[in-house]
Write a protein that holds these residues in place. Sequence first.
Motif, mmCIF file in Angstrom:
data_model
loop_
_atom_site.group_PDB
_atom_site.id
_atom_site.type_symbol
_atom_site.label_atom_id
_atom_site.label_comp_id
_atom_site.label_asym_id
_atom_site.label_seq_id
_atom_site.Cartn_x
_atom_site.Cartn_y
_atom_site.Cartn_z
ATOM 1 N N GLN A 358 1.396 -1.120 -0.109
ATOM 2 C CA GLN A 358 0.158 0.261 0.005
ATOM 3 C C GLN A 358 0.446 1.173 -0.089
ATOM 4 O O GLN A 358 0.500 2.265 -0.977
ATOM 5 N N PHE A 359 1.859 1.090 1.194
ATOM 6 C CA PHE A 359 2.803 1.997 0.831
ATOM 7 C C PHE A 359 3.925 2.332 -0.648
ATOM 8 O O PHE A 359 3.421 3.365 -1.086
ATOM 9 N N LEU A 360 4.127 2.036 -0.791
ATOM 10 C CA LEU A 360 4.266 1.771 -2.131
ATOM 11 C C LEU A 360 3.078 2.221 -3.814
ATOM 12 O O LEU A 360 4.376 3.083 -4.505
ATOM 13 N N ARG A 361 2.257 1.691 -3.867
ATOM 14 C CA ARG A 361 0.993 2.068 -4.450
ATOM 15 C C ARG A 361 0.384 3.641 -4.119
ATOM 16 O O ARG A 361 0.426 4.256 -5.477
ATOM 17 N N ASN A 362 0.094 3.748 -2.766
ATOM 18 C CA ASN A 362 -0.298 4.981 -2.684
ATOM 19 C C ASN A 362 0.222 5.932 -2.004
ATOM 20 O O ASN A 362 -0.374 7.289 -2.499
ATOM 21 N N ILE A 363 1.305 6.197 -0.838
ATOM 22 C CA ILE A 363 1.909 6.761 -1.045
ATOM 23 C C ILE A 363 3.476 7.414 -1.314
ATOM 24 O O ILE A 363 3.185 8.886 -1.320
ATOM 25 N N LEU A 364 4.160 6.257 -1.661
ATOM 26 C CA LEU A 364 5.596 6.902 -2.038
ATOM 27 C C LEU A 364 4.891 7.668 -3.217
ATOM 28 O O LEU A 364 5.525 9.351 -3.008
ATOM 29 N N PRO A 365 4.267 7.855 -4.176
ATOM 30 C CA PRO A 365 3.744 8.721 -5.000
ATOM 31 C C PRO A 365 3.981 9.790 -4.703
ATOM 32 O O PRO A 365 4.343 10.813 -5.144
ATOM 33 N N GLU A 366 3.161 10.086 -3.647
ATOM 34 C CA GLU A 366 2.639 11.605 -2.721
ATOM 35 C C GLU A 366 3.669 12.251 -1.729
ATOM 36 O O GLU A 366 3.947 12.945 -2.061
ATOM 37 N N LEU A 367 4.504 11.182 -1.491
ATOM 38 C CA LEU A 367 5.318 11.691 -0.548
ATOM 39 C C LEU A 367 6.773 12.253 -1.557
ATOM 40 O O LEU A 367 7.382 13.509 -1.377
ATOM 41 N N LEU A 368 6.891 11.887 -3.072
ATOM 42 C CA LEU A 368 7.557 12.489 -4.133
ATOM 43 C C LEU A 368 7.092 13.775 -4.581
ATOM 44 O O LEU A 368 8.206 14.482 -5.514
ATOM 45 N N ASN A 369 6.138 14.037 -4.462
ATOM 46 C CA ASN A 369 5.578 14.959 -4.900
ATOM 47 C C ASN A 369 5.432 15.971 -4.567
ATOM 48 O O ASN A 369 4.456 15.991 -2.971
ATOM 49 N N SER A 370 6.116 17.457 -3.944
ATOM 50 C CA SER A 370 6.334 18.025 -3.666
ATOM 51 C C SER A 370 4.614 18.817 -2.963
ATOM 52 O O SER A 370 4.623 19.792 -2.443
ATOM 53 N N ASP A 371 3.979 18.946 -3.699
ATOM 54 C CA ASP A 371 2.525 19.951 -4.071
ATOM 55 C C ASP A 371 1.099 18.831 -3.955
ATOM 56 O O ASP A 371 0.447 19.119 -3.956
ATOM 57 N N SER A 372 1.696 17.577 -3.196
ATOM 58 C CA SER A 372 1.363 16.265 -2.980
ATOM 59 C C SER A 372 -0.290 16.720 -1.644
ATOM 60 O O SER A 372 0.000 17.055 -0.689
ATOM 61 N N GLU A 373 -2.297 17.079 -2.061
ATOM 62 C CA GLU A 373 -2.401 17.348 -1.192
ATOM 63 C C GLU A 373 -2.836 16.263 -0.299
ATOM 64 O O GLU A 373 -3.116 17.189 0.772
ATOM 65 N N VAL A 374 -2.645 15.570 -0.698
ATOM 66 C CA VAL A 374 -2.866 13.539 0.749
ATOM 67 C C VAL A 374 -2.053 14.020 1.304
ATOM 68 O O VAL A 374 -3.270 14.015 2.704
ATOM 69 N N ILE A 375 -0.724 14.573 1.533
ATOM 70 C CA ILE A 375 0.138 14.688 2.139
ATOM 71 C C ILE A 375 0.271 16.038 2.997
ATOM 72 O O ILE A 375 0.441 15.711 4.622
ATOM 73 N N THR A 376 -0.389 17.393 2.965
ATOM 74 C CA THR A 376 0.100 18.076 3.252
ATOM 75 C C THR A 376 -1.670 18.684 4.000
ATOM 76 O O THR A 376 -2.016 18.421 4.934
ATOM 77 N N LYS A 377 -3.030 17.391 3.717
ATOM 78 C CA LYS A 377 -4.234 16.787 4.437
ATOM 79 C C LYS A 377 -3.330 16.503 5.297
ATOM 80 O O LYS A 377 -4.594 15.939 5.915
ATOM 81 N N ALA A 378 -2.802 15.130 5.205
ATOM 82 C CA ALA A 378 -2.417 14.331 6.929
ATOM 83 C C ALA A 378 -0.997 14.842 7.454
ATOM 84 O O ALA A 378 -0.890 14.086 8.577
ATOM 85 N N THR A 379 -0.874 16.165 7.505
ATOM 86 C CA THR A 379 -0.311 16.579 8.332
ATOM 87 C C THR A 379 -0.237 17.039 9.425
ATOM 88 O O THR A 379 -1.084 18.253 9.268
ATOM 89 N N ILE A 380 -0.007 16.391 10.702
ATOM 90 C CA ILE A 380 -0.694 17.319 11.600
ATOM 91 C C ILE A 380 0.267 18.051 12.289
ATOM 92 O O ILE A 380 -0.533 19.196 12.763
ATOM 93 N N THR A 381 1.730 17.753 12.500
ATOM 94 C CA THR A 381 2.259 19.458 12.951
ATOM 95 C C THR A 381 3.496 19.446 11.669
ATOM 96 O O THR A 381 3.539 18.225 11.155
ATOM 97 N N LYS A 382 3.897 20.962 11.729
ATOM 98 C CA LYS A 382 4.540 21.123 10.584
ATOM 99 C C LYS A 382 5.410 23.008 11.111
ATOM 100 O O LYS A 382 4.407 23.596 11.633
ATOM 101 N N ASP A 383 6.567 22.819 11.220
ATOM 102 C CA ASP A 383 6.987 24.278 11.514
ATOM 103 C C ASP A 383 6.905 24.614 12.849
ATOM 104 O O ASP A 383 6.182 25.503 13.863
ATOM 105 N N GLY A 384 6.896 23.421 13.815
ATOM 106 C CA GLY A 384 6.510 23.729 15.243
ATOM 107 C C GLY A 384 4.901 24.492 15.720
ATOM 108 O O GLY A 384 4.722 24.711 16.682
ATOM 109 N N ALA A 385 3.814 23.893 14.649
ATOM 110 C CA ALA A 385 2.347 23.985 15.060
ATOM 111 C C ALA A 385 1.434 23.001 14.292
ATOM 112 O O ALA A 385 2.318 22.368 13.659
ATOM 113 N N LEU A 386 0.420 23.346 14.757
ATOM 114 C CA LEU A 386 -0.783 22.677 14.089
ATOM 115 C C LEU A 386 -0.673 22.555 13.215
ATOM 116 O O LEU A 386 -1.316 23.987 13.006
ATOM 117 N N THR A 387 -0.949 21.974 11.874
ATOM 118 C CA THR A 387 -2.114 22.288 11.202
ATOM 119 C C THR A 387 -3.954 22.834 11.392
ATOM 120 O O THR A 387 -3.714 22.693 12.068
#
Length: 401
Positions: A358-387
């Motif tokens: 599942q990681f290779l099929r669904n997550i890795l392509p998103e992780l390699l995409n700097s503009d991934s909405e999937v990763i952005t929406k899933a990020t709980i914390t960033k730069d010392g703050a809640l998203t």
Amino acid sequence: MKIGIIREGKTPPDSRVPLTPPQCAGLLNEQQIDLVVQQSPNRCYTDEEYAAAGVPLTTDVEGCEVLLGVKEVPIEQLLPNKTYFFFSHTIKKQAYNRNLLQAVLQKNIRLIDWETLTNRNNQRLIAFGRFAGMVGAHNALVTYGLRTGAFSLKRMKDCYDYAEAKALYKQMEWPAVKIVLTGTGRVGNGAADVLRDMGIRQVSVPEFLTEHYEEAVFTQLLCSDYATRLDHKPFSKPYFYKHPELHRSIFGPFTKVADIMINGIYWDNNAPAFFTVEDMAHADFNIEVIADVTCDIAPVSSIPSTLRASTIADPIFGFNPNTGQEAVPHQVDVIDMMTIDNLPNELPRDASAAFGEQFLRNILPELLNSDSEVITKATITKDGALTRHFEYLRNYVEGIE
């Protein structure tokens, strides 16, 4: 980007891995992704297996940007300024992990919880749920056998893989037991598949509630089978998900005829519990074994007798509904509880391989995409703050609730 597979630090240690040796080798050789595996004595796939696949081993993952794990990382092992993927168990405001989320913020960690990775329809893209349901169903029967003495079933953890467990099922003779299974997602369907592999017949809800059987049977419930609207309007699944607090439980009839309950739903904190401790103390409460795969801890839980998570080493505890307290299991006035919160770890090789796919099929392509909405929406914390998507956790983090 350099990826590190971290050593599991939680006690007791989990033996699952995010990626198997062949999957890591594929990333290195076919996709030219820089990756290392932190050495560990506890994995289901050994260091030797990774080394044999040509995967670099290390004791130090400080040089990695992205760190992949399974269970919560102990606070003292968190490395600052990294991107972490693991199951944090914080998004439902679990009190026992408040300190972990506070530490993540203090250490300027970008936290992405595996549970939060979803598509546009809010369907999870990666999960161990199917295997949690599979092991949960197996353990439900293990517990019932121990309680009644009617049969003996080998633990899943003692099987090399699921193929061995399936071979065991063909040798079993089950008593006439009635099993109610809640949930139709990954967990519920994984449990249903195991019950079918066991040769246990599935029956409809009306048949389950009214018929007597001389064989083992189970029924699988939809949301509408155990919850109804307070305003008496027709049940609507989207409405239930949006307004769980505007519903009440109608699970009562199942407690009077079922011997075993397997709970495989995703439970919202505002949804009604299936029953109360007072209900469990009634003479007509027939359930003797509860395998709570959902495992939300009481009092904020779908099952009030889930007082704590049990462990793979010590999987069963008793609950006395007359006192509301934990008790020795397998007694007449006690309900046996199986509440392991890392059930897939009893079937770690199968579960890890499926998770990695599942990681290779669904997550890795998103992780390699700097503009991934999937990763952005899933990020709980960033730069010392809640998203923005997880701002609702602020009072939880600050200890206000």
